[in-house]
Design a protein around this motif. Sequence first.
Motif, mmCIF file in Angstrom:
data_model
loop_
_atom_site.group_PDB
_atom_site.id
_atom_site.type_symbol
_atom_site.label_atom_id
_atom_site.label_comp_id
_atom_site.label_asym_id
_atom_site.label_seq_id
_atom_site.Cartn_x
_atom_site.Cartn_y
_atom_site.Cartn_z
ATOM 1 N N PRO A 102 5.687 0.839 11.267
ATOM 2 C CA PRO A 102 4.786 0.804 10.099
ATOM 3 C C PRO A 102 5.262 1.698 8.960
ATOM 4 N N ASP A 103 5.904 2.829 9.287
ATOM 5 C CA ASP A 103 6.444 3.707 8.247
ATOM 6 C C ASP A 103 7.502 2.975 7.433
ATOM 7 N N LEU A 104 8.382 2.272 8.142
ATOM 8 C CA LEU A 104 9.486 1.570 7.481
ATOM 9 C C LEU A 104 8.971 0.420 6.625
ATOM 10 N N GLY A 105 7.985 -0.314 7.133
ATOM 11 C CA GLY A 105 7.455 -1.432 6.370
ATOM 12 C C GLY A 105 6.647 -1.000 5.165
ATOM 13 N N ASP A 106 5.925 0.121 5.303
ATOM 14 C CA ASP A 106 5.069 0.567 4.208
ATOM 15 C C ASP A 106 5.868 1.096 3.028
ATOM 16 N N TYR A 107 7.083 1.560 3.261
ATOM 17 C CA TYR A 107 7.853 2.207 2.198
ATOM 18 C C TYR A 107 7.965 1.308 0.973
ATOM 19 N N PHE A 108 8.251 0.016 1.208
ATOM 20 C CA PHE A 108 8.288 -0.964 0.113
ATOM 21 C C PHE A 108 7.174 -2.004 0.258
ATOM 22 N N ARG A 109 6.143 -1.660 1.012
ATOM 23 C CA ARG A 109 4.958 -2.496 1.163
ATOM 24 C C ARG A 109 5.290 -3.918 1.627
ATOM 25 N N LEU A 110 5.993 -4.009 2.745
ATOM 26 C CA LEU A 110 6.296 -5.304 3.339
ATOM 27 C C LEU A 110 5.147 -5.738 4.240
ATOM 28 N N GLU A 111 4.994 -7.044 4.396
ATOM 29 C CA GLU A 111 4.026 -7.564 5.353
ATOM 30 C C GLU A 111 4.439 -7.122 6.752
ATOM 31 N N ARG A 112 3.450 -6.771 7.584
ATOM 32 C CA ARG A 112 3.770 -6.194 8.885
ATOM 33 C C ARG A 112 4.590 -7.140 9.761
ATOM 34 N N ALA A 113 4.238 -8.393 9.784
ATOM 35 C CA ALA A 113 4.988 -9.320 10.640
ATOM 36 C C ALA A 113 6.445 -9.387 10.206
ATOM 37 N N ARG A 114 6.679 -9.405 8.915
ATOM 38 C CA ARG A 114 8.045 -9.480 8.406
ATOM 39 C C ARG A 114 8.759 -8.144 8.616
ATOM 40 N N SER A 115 8.038 -7.049 8.472
ATOM 41 C CA SER A 115 8.629 -5.740 8.719
ATOM 42 C C SER A 115 9.083 -5.626 10.177
ATOM 43 N N TYR B 267 8.809 -1.116 -11.326
ATOM 44 C CA TYR B 267 8.258 -2.320 -10.699
ATOM 45 C C TYR B 267 7.390 -1.891 -9.521
ATOM 46 N N TRP B 268 6.731 -2.892 -8.912
ATOM 47 C CA TRP B 268 5.913 -2.643 -7.732
ATOM 48 C C TRP B 268 6.831 -2.524 -6.523
ATOM 49 N N ALA B 269 7.032 -1.302 -6.042
ATOM 50 C CA ALA B 269 7.886 -1.056 -4.887
ATOM 51 C C ALA B 269 7.008 -0.573 -3.732
ATOM 52 N N HIS B 270 6.608 0.711 -3.770
ATOM 53 C CA HIS B 270 5.547 1.168 -2.859
ATOM 54 C C HIS B 270 4.231 0.833 -3.559
#
Length: 409
Positions: free
Chosen positions: A238-251, A96-99
């Motif tokens: 940003p590293d943590l949010g990018d891992y599963f491609r979360l929106e920055r505000a939510r990350s 699935y789409w994760a990163h």
Amino acid sequence: MRSVGSETLSAAAARRIALAAQGFQSGPRDDDRPPGLAQLTRLVRRLGLLQLDSVNVFCRAHYMPIFSRLGPYDRGLLDRISAHGRGPYTRRLVEYWAHEASLVPVELHPLLRWRMDDLGGAWGSLQRLARDRPELIAATRRLVHERGPVRARETGAVRVPAAAGAMWNWHEGKVALEYLFYRGEVGAARRINFERHYDLIGRILAPDILAAPTPPRADAERELVRIAARALGVAAEPDLGDYFRLERARSRTRVAELVETGELIPVEVTGWTVPAYLWHEAARPRRIEARALISPFDSLIFFRPRTERLFGFRYRIEIYTPAPARVYGYYVLPFLLGDRLVARVDLKADRRAGVLRVHGAYAEAGVDIPTVSVALARELALAAVWLGLGGGVICGDRGDLIRALKLAL
């Protein structure tokens, strides 16, 4: 600003924490004992995902992270748990789409259902097809239901000429399948020769995974950040949010919540200009004795700002750069030695000739070239054997490391 009482980590300590969290060992890798299925499964669960990529000039991206950490292994074991190829399988990983497109442990599938419900994050081509051609999507859904697994070519759609500069040239049948894939209605039942065979997700996943409750989006995101934090050890938001491609505000919100619970500990890392967070259970090894070629799509380096911050290593993949403008080459892999990225090599597995070709080899500033060349030669020779390239390693003539590498080989 540094918070009162927060810990300061040296840059070297942060690298060692990050490498240990990613599964690199504090002692030498045992190349003589091939890892088994249990070790592979544990590693993928530790990482949370294996990114997929279609480029096969050296080695498929999803195979490499295991080799980098555990050494030579039977790639058929990974095929078996991900249902790749035509052989029997025991599915432990699902796509699935994760990163980006990734293999993830099946138990993570419910944590990604919020993405399936949010078409706003999908490509414009999927959104346009859903808006303009709902009858095509319905027909494709029926086709998969009646005949699945199916390949994109079996939808009957005709590919039109590619637009100038387009990365992919998908026909409408493929886009419809990808829409259903994004929405979680279908999945990759198998990949054969890396081609997806699409089927209903209910015929792919085990009943207990399908029956698992769908967590609220915030809870799912929080758990995904936990997985990323365990896999990264020490990281910026940003590293943590990018891992599963979360929106920055939510990350940012999820990271703040894990700081509140004490699972993420704010720290300062020497040389970092952004706040850092330490996973509360992260190991702190005194040394890392890694020797590994790192895929461009490895979770250690796939977020390039982190790679530069953590290793002082500026890295860009040049596949889509015109040949005359490339700095290092077409398919360049960083080389990890100890806890540093010390070199980069432009590689091609020439399967017809049965050799591993090193088009170029480049040392990072300040490294000991004789030491690096000997270690790199060993790793390249090991990779050639693992890939079944009995002719060994053949060097080209590009780069400041190539002469010493030839001597070492």
